[in-house]
Design a protein around this motif. Sequence first.
Motif, PDB file in Angstrom:
ATOM      1  N   GLU A 110     -45.690  29.067 -14.551  1.00 37.13           N
ATOM      2  CA  GLU A 110     -46.705  28.068 -14.890  1.00 37.13           C
ATOM      3  C   GLU A 110     -48.057  28.714 -14.665  1.00 37.13           C
ATOM      4  O   GLU A 110     -48.309  29.286 -13.610  1.00 37.13           O
ATOM      5  N   LEU A 111     -48.914  28.618 -15.648  1.00 30.99           N
ATOM      6  CA  LEU A 111     -50.232  29.221 -15.592  1.00 30.99           C
ATOM      7  C   LEU A 111     -51.275  28.122 -15.442  1.00 30.99           C
ATOM      8  O   LEU A 111     -51.257  27.139 -16.179  1.00 30.99           O
ATOM      9  N   HIS A 112     -52.165  28.265 -14.448  1.00 33.73           N
ATOM     10  CA  HIS A 112     -53.228  27.286 -14.205  1.00 33.73           C
ATOM     11  C   HIS A 112     -54.565  28.008 -14.219  1.00 33.73           C
ATOM     12  O   HIS A 112     -54.710  29.001 -13.506  1.00 33.73           O
ATOM     13  N   PRO A 113     -55.547  27.588 -14.971  1.00 31.62           N
ATOM     14  CA  PRO A 113     -55.486  26.497 -15.940  1.00 31.62           C
ATOM     15  C   PRO A 113     -54.596  26.886 -17.116  1.00 31.62           C
ATOM     16  O   PRO A 113     -54.487  28.060 -17.462  1.00 31.62           O
ATOM     17  N   VAL A 130     -50.720  31.087 -10.554  1.00 32.88           N
ATOM     18  CA  VAL A 130     -49.395  31.013 -11.161  1.00 32.88           C
ATOM     19  C   VAL A 130     -48.404  30.415 -10.177  1.00 32.88           C
ATOM     20  O   VAL A 130     -48.557  30.536  -8.971  1.00 32.88           O
ATOM     21  N   VAL A 131     -47.399  29.767 -10.744  1.00 36.12           N
ATOM     22  CA  VAL A 131     -46.215  29.344 -10.011  1.00 36.12           C
ATOM     23  C   VAL A 131     -45.049  30.020 -10.710  1.00 36.12           C
ATOM     24  O   VAL A 131     -44.860  29.842 -11.914  1.00 36.12           O
ATOM     25  N   VAL A 132     -44.297  30.828  -9.971  1.00 36.91           N
ATOM     26  CA  VAL A 132     -43.159  31.562 -10.521  1.00 36.91           C
ATOM     27  C   VAL A 132     -41.892  30.942  -9.964  1.00 36.91           C
ATOM     28  O   VAL A 132     -41.750  30.790  -8.749  1.00 36.91           O
ATOM     29  N   ARG A 133     -40.969  30.576 -10.840  1.00 37.34           N
ATOM     30  CA  ARG A 133     -39.687  30.003 -10.431  1.00 37.34           C
ATOM     31  C   ARG A 133     -38.571  30.904 -10.936  1.00 37.34           C
ATOM     32  O   ARG A 133     -38.529  31.227 -12.124  1.00 37.34           O
ATOM     33  N   LEU A 134     -37.661  31.281 -10.026  1.00 38.33           N
ATOM     34  CA  LEU A 134     -36.528  32.122 -10.394  1.00 38.33           C
ATOM     35  C   LEU A 134     -35.442  32.013  -9.349  1.00 38.33           C
ATOM     36  O   LEU A 134     -35.663  31.546  -8.240  1.00 38.33           O
ATOM     37  N   PRO A 150     -47.473  24.110 -23.134  1.00 35.64           N
ATOM     38  CA  PRO A 150     -48.821  24.433 -22.638  1.00 35.64           C
ATOM     39  C   PRO A 150     -48.804  24.935 -21.191  1.00 35.64           C
ATOM     40  O   PRO A 150     -48.357  24.242 -20.286  1.00 35.64           O
ATOM     41  N   GLY A 151     -49.229  26.172 -21.002  1.00 34.82           N
ATOM     42  CA  GLY A 151     -49.295  26.753 -19.670  1.00 34.82           C
ATOM     43  C   GLY A 151     -47.968  27.139 -19.068  1.00 34.82           C
ATOM     44  O   GLY A 151     -47.905  27.533 -17.906  1.00 34.82           O
ATOM     45  N   ARG A 152     -46.879  27.074 -19.843  1.00 41.37           N
ATOM     46  CA  ARG A 152     -45.542  27.412 -19.337  1.00 41.37           C
ATOM     47  C   ARG A 152     -44.960  28.567 -20.143  1.00 41.37           C
ATOM     48  O   ARG A 152     -45.058  28.590 -21.375  1.00 41.37           O
ATOM     49  N   TYR A 153     -44.341  29.507 -19.428  1.00 37.55           N
ATOM     50  CA  TYR A 153     -43.784  30.703 -20.052  1.00 37.55           C
ATOM     51  C   TYR A 153     -42.430  31.017 -19.439  1.00 37.55           C
ATOM     52  O   TYR A 153     -42.186  30.701 -18.273  1.00 37.55           O
TER      53      TYR A 153
END
Length: 130
Positions: A59-62, A43-47, A91-94
């Motif tokens: 962002e979720l990978h895959p 995961v990549v977490v942005r805040l 896709p893959g983004r939350y």
Amino acid sequence: MRRRLYIVLPVLLIAAGIAWIFHGSPAAPGPAELRGRGTHHAVVVRLEPRLGPLDVRVELHPASPADVSISAVMPHMGHTTPELQARSDGPGRYVARGELFTMTGPWEIGVRVHDTSGTEVIKVNTLITA
């Protein structure tokens, strides 16, 4: 000597006030990009690392359809926050919206991912300063 101090000290305080007005207070921290890896996902977490309501982007990978939620723990103080349910943002983004941090200091963010491979919690750390 004492008379000089009574003159110099107010002048220095006034100069400091003028400098603060023109340069502003220290800048707030910018967005944080935190990375973590679990057994099945990365995961990549942005805040914005701050108090109050905020948007947490993941962002979720895959990239795969999943149920994603965010929670936070301050381990040394025993504080926890309720999970924020994230909604799909492509896709893959939350994105999750809400209040995640209750005070300044070091926090551990848990990203709970549930999909066809099962459920895992991926942890990342951040420092909340304001």
